[in-house]
Design a protein around this motif. Structure first.
Motif, mmCIF file in Angstrom:
data_model
loop_
_atom_site.group_PDB
_atom_site.id
_atom_site.type_symbol
_atom_site.label_atom_id
_atom_site.label_comp_id
_atom_site.label_asym_id
_atom_site.label_seq_id
_atom_site.Cartn_x
_atom_site.Cartn_y
_atom_site.Cartn_z
ATOM 1 N N ALA A 1 9.772 -24.575 -16.517
ATOM 2 C CA ALA A 1 10.007 -25.993 -16.811
ATOM 3 C C ALA A 1 10.357 -26.678 -15.505
ATOM 4 O O ALA A 1 11.094 -26.123 -14.687
ATOM 5 C CB ALA A 1 11.143 -26.170 -17.818
ATOM 6 N N VAL A 2 9.810 -27.875 -15.287
ATOM 7 C CA VAL A 2 10.196 -28.687 -14.139
ATOM 8 C C VAL A 2 10.933 -29.912 -14.689
ATOM 9 O O VAL A 2 10.381 -30.679 -15.482
ATOM 10 C CB VAL A 2 8.992 -29.080 -13.256
ATOM 11 C CG1 VAL A 2 7.873 -29.725 -14.058
ATOM 12 C CG2 VAL A 2 9.440 -30.018 -12.138
ATOM 13 N N MET A 3 12.185 -30.048 -14.311
ATOM 14 C CA MET A 3 13.035 -31.085 -14.870
ATOM 15 C C MET A 3 12.951 -32.346 -14.026
ATOM 16 O O MET A 3 13.055 -32.297 -12.798
ATOM 17 C CB MET A 3 14.487 -30.598 -14.935
ATOM 18 C CG MET A 3 14.666 -29.330 -15.733
ATOM 19 S SD MET A 3 16.420 -28.933 -15.918
ATOM 20 C CE MET A 3 16.334 -27.154 -16.172
ATOM 21 N N VAL A 4 12.774 -33.485 -14.701
ATOM 22 C CA VAL A 4 12.653 -34.777 -14.024
ATOM 23 C C VAL A 4 13.636 -35.755 -14.654
ATOM 24 O O VAL A 4 13.996 -35.617 -15.822
ATOM 25 C CB VAL A 4 11.213 -35.326 -14.117
ATOM 26 C CG1 VAL A 4 10.231 -34.354 -13.479
ATOM 27 C CG2 VAL A 4 10.819 -35.598 -15.560
ATOM 28 N N PRO A 5 14.077 -36.763 -13.901
ATOM 29 C CA PRO A 5 15.167 -37.609 -14.391
ATOM 30 C C PRO A 5 14.763 -38.719 -15.352
ATOM 31 O O PRO A 5 15.617 -39.230 -16.070
ATOM 32 C CB PRO A 5 15.761 -38.194 -13.115
ATOM 33 C CG PRO A 5 14.629 -38.197 -12.146
ATOM 34 C CD PRO A 5 13.800 -37.005 -12.479
ATOM 35 N N THR A 6 13.496 -39.139 -15.347
ATOM 36 C CA THR A 6 13.100 -40.268 -16.198
ATOM 37 C C THR A 6 11.726 -40.032 -16.803
ATOM 38 O O THR A 6 10.924 -39.226 -16.307
ATOM 39 C CB THR A 6 13.048 -41.589 -15.403
ATOM 40 O OG1 THR A 6 11.955 -41.518 -14.463
ATOM 41 C CG2 THR A 6 14.343 -41.853 -14.655
ATOM 42 N N TRP B 1 15.436 -34.410 -17.810
ATOM 43 C CA TRP B 1 16.848 -34.129 -17.525
ATOM 44 C C TRP B 1 17.429 -35.403 -16.933
ATOM 45 O O TRP B 1 17.227 -35.715 -15.778
ATOM 46 C CB TRP B 1 16.975 -32.952 -16.553
ATOM 47 C CG TRP B 1 18.348 -32.759 -15.990
ATOM 48 C CD1 TRP B 1 19.540 -32.999 -16.602
ATOM 49 C CD2 TRP B 1 18.670 -32.275 -14.673
ATOM 50 N NE1 TRP B 1 20.598 -32.703 -15.752
ATOM 51 C CE2 TRP B 1 20.090 -32.252 -14.563
ATOM 52 C CE3 TRP B 1 17.908 -31.860 -13.586
ATOM 53 C CZ2 TRP B 1 20.731 -31.844 -13.406
ATOM 54 C CZ3 TRP B 1 18.563 -31.451 -12.430
ATOM 55 C CH2 TRP B 1 19.960 -31.435 -12.348
ATOM 56 N N SER B 2 18.138 -36.161 -17.759
ATOM 57 C CA SER B 2 18.665 -37.456 -17.340
ATOM 58 C C SER B 2 19.892 -37.265 -16.453
ATOM 59 O O SER B 2 20.204 -36.150 -16.033
ATOM 60 C CB SER B 2 18.992 -38.309 -18.567
ATOM 61 O OG SER B 2 19.307 -39.623 -18.196
ATOM 62 N N GLY C 1 12.721 -45.590 -12.065
ATOM 63 C CA GLY C 1 14.139 -45.593 -11.691
ATOM 64 C C GLY C 1 14.774 -46.827 -12.280
ATOM 65 O O GLY C 1 15.356 -46.755 -13.371
ATOM 66 N N PRO C 2 14.667 -47.983 -11.624
ATOM 67 C CA PRO C 2 15.188 -49.207 -12.235
ATOM 68 C C PRO C 2 14.590 -49.516 -13.603
ATOM 69 O O PRO C 2 15.307 -49.961 -14.504
ATOM 70 C CB PRO C 2 14.816 -50.274 -11.204
ATOM 71 C CG PRO C 2 14.792 -49.553 -9.910
ATOM 72 C CD PRO C 2 14.255 -48.181 -10.214
ATOM 73 N N LEU C 3 13.290 -49.282 -13.777
ATOM 74 C CA LEU C 3 12.674 -49.539 -15.082
ATOM 75 C C LEU C 3 13.302 -48.681 -16.168
ATOM 76 O O LEU C 3 13.486 -49.126 -17.306
ATOM 77 C CB LEU C 3 11.167 -49.284 -15.021
ATOM 78 C CG LEU C 3 10.301 -50.397 -14.430
ATOM 79 C CD1 LEU C 3 8.865 -49.917 -14.247
ATOM 80 C CD2 LEU C 3 10.338 -51.636 -15.319
ATOM 81 N N ASP C 4 13.634 -47.429 -15.828
ATOM 82 C CA ASP C 4 14.190 -46.506 -16.816
ATOM 83 C C ASP C 4 15.679 -46.736 -17.031
ATOM 84 O O ASP C 4 16.158 -46.639 -18.157
ATOM 85 C CB ASP C 4 13.963 -45.063 -16.348
ATOM 86 C CG ASP C 4 12.485 -44.701 -16.268
ATOM 87 O OD1 ASP C 4 11.912 -44.331 -17.304
ATOM 88 O OD2 ASP C 4 11.910 -44.808 -15.174
ATOM 89 N N VAL C 5 16.413 -47.019 -15.965
ATOM 90 C CA VAL C 5 17.868 -47.155 -16.068
ATOM 91 C C VAL C 5 18.274 -48.554 -16.506
ATOM 92 O O VAL C 5 19.134 -48.726 -17.371
ATOM 93 C CB VAL C 5 18.525 -46.812 -14.713
ATOM 94 C CG1 VAL C 5 20.041 -46.984 -14.794
ATOM 95 C CG2 VAL C 5 18.182 -45.390 -14.291
#
Length: 344
Positions: free
Chosen positions: A135-140, A158-159, A277-281
């Motif tokens: 698995a490759v974990m990404v923040p958004t 992975w948030s 990044g900004p779009l997701d957060v």
């Protein structure tokens, strides 16, 4: 569960990768897991070309192999694609150990910004590195969609979280004698952060930059009207976030941007470009303004309710993010004791 995390990014670096791993390890320990870290502090290092604050471990394979074999982990997580990550990946593949990885940083874009290496070449290498992971974990979700479109497999979310006690609304101290409104950037002072898109803006009040990096000497000379505060430990950053009338995030390449959450937790509205990044957060939460006209975003953000901004940040916690991380780990079938640490 015995969890081994391998990372090329570690203290004394101050960045989102180090902070994410520090908080996650702390939470995992609280869940009852035993976490063991392999970091550059254990190795001889040399400065990274163009970014001397980052230290690259020299010839780490044998020691990394010995550490993994000696710990006999139930799960292995490779956090970065540097020398330590490469050594751990090589050992896991040789021994048939399942491992997970993480995509913290848009290195292809960072490298392209420095030496114009074509993105296709960098992404091909990154894809090969990460597609060996379970698995490759990404923040958004935006980053997940982008990587999947580029051929990355087993991409998992992975948030991230924020310490809402450390970063909280409070007394808004003056920043020296600078005039309000105060527009503040906090982070690395490096080319990939696109800071000059902020510094060039014609804005009322004053501009502040908090952080250090290879661009700092030039930017100090080029923008004498900007307040460059230098670098501060994490626990001291909240006063800058609180003092900010707007937190400006000019980056086009961050995968998440922990500073967004830290600013929001202190009640500072965000002005940023509408990118991953900004779009997701921030998105359409009302905690900031996203616009390709960054000046317009800065001015509109002045009108936002700081109490509402704080409430949006309260939706994020390190505990929830660490439970996500935990769910993606791939425990080995049986014990990993008896592994051979001898370099081939």
């Amino acid at each position: 569960m015995r969890i081994m995390i391998i990372t090329d990014a570690w203290k004394p670096q101050v960045n989102g990768v180090v902070r994410s791993l520090t908080e996650t390890a702390r939470e995992l320990d609280g869940f009852g897991h035993q976490v063991n870290m392999i970091t550059p502090l254990e190795f001889k290092t040399l400065p990274c070309p163009t970014y001397p604050d980052i230290r690259l471990s020299l010839l780490p394979y044998r020691q990394v192999a010995q550490r993994i074999a000696g710990f006999a982990p139930d799960a292995v997580h490779i956090a970065t694609e540097g020398p330590l990550g490469l050594a751990a990946r090589r050992f896991c593949l040789r021994e048939g150990l399942a491992f997970t990885s993480a995509y913290h940083t848009r290195f292809p874009e960072y490298i392209h910004a420095r030496c114009r290496l074509p993105l296709a070449i960098s992404y091909a290498w990154m894809r090969r590195f990460h597609n060996a992971a379970q698995a490759v974990m990404v923040p958004t979700r935006s980053i997940a969609a982008d990587l999947e479109a580029r051929g990355f497999r087993n991409v998992k979310l992975w948030s991230r979280g924020v310490d809402t006690a450390m970063f909280s609304p409070g007394e808004r101290q003056k920043l020296d004698e600078s005039n309000p409104p105060r527009f503040v950037y906090i982070g690395r002072v490096a080319v990939e952060k696109n800071i000059e898109s902020f510094l060039k803006l014609d804005l009322p009040g004053s501009k502040w930059v908090v952080g250090d990096g290879p661009l700092l000497p030039r930017l100090k000379q080029q923008y004498p009207d900007v307040y460059f505060a230098g670098v501060f430990p994490q626990q001291e950053l909240a006063r800058f976030y609180r003092a900010a009338d707007v937190f400006v995030f000019p980056s086009l390449t961050d995968t998440f941007g922990l500073v967004l959450l830290e600013a929001m937790a202190c009640g500072a509205p965000v002005a940023a470009f509408p990118v991953a990044g900004p779009l997701d957060v921030v998105g359409d939460t009302g905690a900031g303004v996203l616009d390709w006209d960054l000046r317009a975003a800065c001015l509109k953000a002045l009108e936002l309710d700081r109490g509402h901004v704080r409430r949006v940040a309260e939706n994020y916690s390190w505990q929830a993010a660490s439970r996500q991380f935990e769910s993606h780990l791939r425990p080995h079938a049986g014990s990993s004791a008896g592994l051979s640490p001898v370099a081939d």
